[in-house]
Write a protein that holds these residues in place. Structure first.
Motif, mmCIF file in Angstrom:
data_model
loop_
_atom_site.group_PDB
_atom_site.id
_atom_site.type_symbol
_atom_site.label_atom_id
_atom_site.label_comp_id
_atom_site.label_asym_id
_atom_site.label_seq_id
_atom_site.Cartn_x
_atom_site.Cartn_y
_atom_site.Cartn_z
ATOM 1 N N PRO A 108 -4.234 4.959 -5.517
ATOM 2 C CA PRO A 108 -5.336 4.238 -4.707
ATOM 3 C C PRO A 108 -5.039 2.680 -4.617
ATOM 4 O O PRO A 108 -4.368 2.036 -5.428
ATOM 5 C CB PRO A 108 -6.756 4.664 -5.539
ATOM 6 C CG PRO A 108 -5.977 4.792 -7.015
ATOM 7 C CD PRO A 108 -4.741 5.448 -6.563
ATOM 8 N N MET A 109 -6.012 2.231 -3.625
ATOM 9 C CA MET A 109 -5.823 0.639 -3.423
ATOM 10 C C MET A 109 -6.333 -0.123 -4.383
ATOM 11 O O MET A 109 -5.678 -1.037 -4.682
ATOM 12 C CB MET A 109 -6.648 0.468 -2.252
ATOM 13 C CG MET A 109 -6.118 0.736 -0.671
ATOM 14 S SD MET A 109 -4.519 0.092 -0.524
ATOM 15 C CE MET A 109 -5.459 -1.622 -0.247
ATOM 16 N N PRO A 152 0.864 -1.238 -0.021
ATOM 17 C CA PRO A 152 0.114 -0.018 -0.002
ATOM 18 C C PRO A 152 0.814 1.327 0.127
ATOM 19 O O PRO A 152 1.767 1.223 0.627
ATOM 20 C CB PRO A 152 -0.831 -0.094 1.280
ATOM 21 C CG PRO A 152 -0.876 -1.563 1.614
ATOM 22 C CD PRO A 152 0.325 -2.224 1.040
ATOM 23 N N THR A 153 0.413 2.260 -0.664
ATOM 24 C CA THR A 153 0.954 3.579 -0.814
ATOM 25 C C THR A 153 0.197 4.643 -0.706
ATOM 26 O O THR A 153 -1.058 4.307 -1.316
ATOM 27 C CB THR A 153 1.793 3.715 -1.949
ATOM 28 O OG1 THR A 153 2.404 5.149 -2.149
ATOM 29 C CG2 THR A 153 1.404 3.197 -3.189
ATOM 30 N N GLU A 154 0.435 5.808 -0.130
ATOM 31 C CA GLU A 154 -0.455 6.934 -0.472
ATOM 32 C C GLU A 154 -0.653 7.542 -1.702
ATOM 33 O O GLU A 154 -1.534 8.322 -1.859
ATOM 34 C CB GLU A 154 -0.002 7.818 0.953
ATOM 35 C CG GLU A 154 -0.483 7.494 2.335
ATOM 36 C CD GLU A 154 0.156 8.529 3.337
ATOM 37 O OE1 GLU A 154 0.674 9.485 2.779
ATOM 38 O OE2 GLU A 154 -0.047 8.006 4.425
ATOM 39 N N ARG A 155 0.415 7.179 -2.470
ATOM 40 C CA ARG A 155 0.344 7.908 -3.820
ATOM 41 C C ARG A 155 -0.519 7.421 -4.980
ATOM 42 O O ARG A 155 -0.520 7.865 -5.988
ATOM 43 C CB ARG A 155 1.836 8.162 -4.181
ATOM 44 C CG ARG A 155 2.736 8.515 -3.028
ATOM 45 C CD ARG A 155 4.158 8.729 -3.752
ATOM 46 N NE ARG A 155 4.146 9.893 -4.772
ATOM 47 C CZ ARG A 155 5.306 10.162 -5.402
ATOM 48 N NH1 ARG A 155 6.675 9.628 -5.197
ATOM 49 N NH2 ARG A 155 5.442 11.149 -6.306
#
Length: 334
Positions: free
Chosen positions: A179-180, A174-177
């Motif tokens: 979307p899932m 997962p990364t904030e940059r």
């Protein structure tokens, strides 16, 4: 002949007295499939994941001569305590060896290791070799660290010493940059690039010149970024001879492109145009066939898009099976 160099397995069961953090394979009423329950993962696993007879039937149906079998990526849980990770790896490796013993020429098993503890992972490689497994699968990153980090160098050096090939499977994190809903698409491509790029830029490729590494899905975005890395190294376009005084990051050793051409890449990139680019940039002798079977359906027959390219017979033969046995370091069946 055709070797599927990217296929997966799951054990049918786990010990009744396994640690609580182990996966479970729960029966599904009225089905031969089983449900993998591992943390947040819920995955319906058909019997082809763990029954040798079903695998051989599926291979015959799609024209596959042999499969390189690696653990389903969710099993590569580097967040487990090291002792639990080692216990899980040993259980999966034992199952893999038993499954492949049903037909060793067609079922070519790879083990797994607790890479969250690089020393334990390196020490386990000898047991993998002694169990009759032919290599080891690792994820593209370990708890936020790139596999090219110096802490993992002894693991790669031991794999090189034991002549064990490595399969690097891109593992979305997962990364904030992004979307899932991009975990299986863009994030996989980024992770593949990070893994391969870190081995080149971090010095592992230089220090382990005889290490045989393959990357899932052609190492994601790496092939498109390599020309830029090559320009920064050499100061010229189109892989022309370097002009060191014009380069930003020139070294006296091999170029980024030369290091990248030591690796192997499965050509599961979903488009004939992408395969042509890989052949042109990296060389047909670096490419393998992969399918992600049975997590994903194979083309019917296997390698259908590759065969549609009208490649010279020697090029096609290399990609469909010669290169796989070179990467594995074993003789093909007669």
């Amino acid at each position: 002949m055709l070797v599927d160099a990217h296929a997966h397995l799951l054990p049918r069961d786990y010990p009744a007295d396994a640690p609580e953090c182990f996966p479970r394979m729960e029966p599904i009423d009225g089905e031969t499939a089983r449900l993998l329950v591992f943390g947040a993962t819920r995955f319906r696993a058909r019997d082809v994941f763990f029954e040798a007879e079903r695998r051989i039937e599926a291979m015959d149906a799609s024209g596959v001569t042999a499969e390189v079998l690696t653990p389903m990526p969710p099993l590569l849980r580097y967040d487990l305590p090291a002792a639990d990770g080692l216990a899980l790896a040993r259980w999966v490796n034992e199952f893999t060896a038993e499954l492949c013993a049903a037909n060793p020429e067609r079922l070519i098993g790879f083990g797994m290791v607790p890479l969250q503890d690089p020393d334990a992972a390196a020490a386990e490689l000898k047991a993998i070799r002694e169990a009759g497994l032919h290599g080891v699968e690792i994820a593209s990153g370990v708890l936020g660290a790139s596999i090219g980090d110096e802490r993992f160098l002894p693991f790669f050096q031991e794999a090189e010493r034991l002549d064990l090939p490595i399969f690097v499977h891109a593992m979305p994190s997962p990364t904030e940059r992004l979307p899932m809903n991009t975990m299986g698409t863009y994030v996989v491509g980024v992770e593949g690039m990070f893994a391969a790029g870190s081995l080149i830029a971090g010095g592992t490729a230089e220090k382990c010149p005889n290490l045989r590494v393959s990357f899932s899905h052609a190492a994601g975005g790496l092939p498109l970024l390599l020309p830029r890395a090559q320009y920064f190294w050499g100061g010229t376009w189109n892989e022309e001879p370097p002009i060191p005084e014009r380069a930003v990051a020139h070294t006296d050793g091999p170029s980024p492109m030369e290091y990248a051409r030591r690796f192997y890449y499965d050509s599961m990139v979903f488009d004939r145009r992408a395969i042509r680019y890989l052949i042109d940039l990296l060389g047909h002798d670096r490419l393998l066939v992969g399918s992600d079977f049975p997590a994903m359906d194979r083309e019917d027959p296997a390698g259908r898009t590759l065969r549609s390219l009208d490649l010279p017979e020697d090029v096609l033969t290399d990609i469909t099976w010669h290169n796989a046995y070179r990467w594995l370091g074993i003789d093909p069946p007669k």
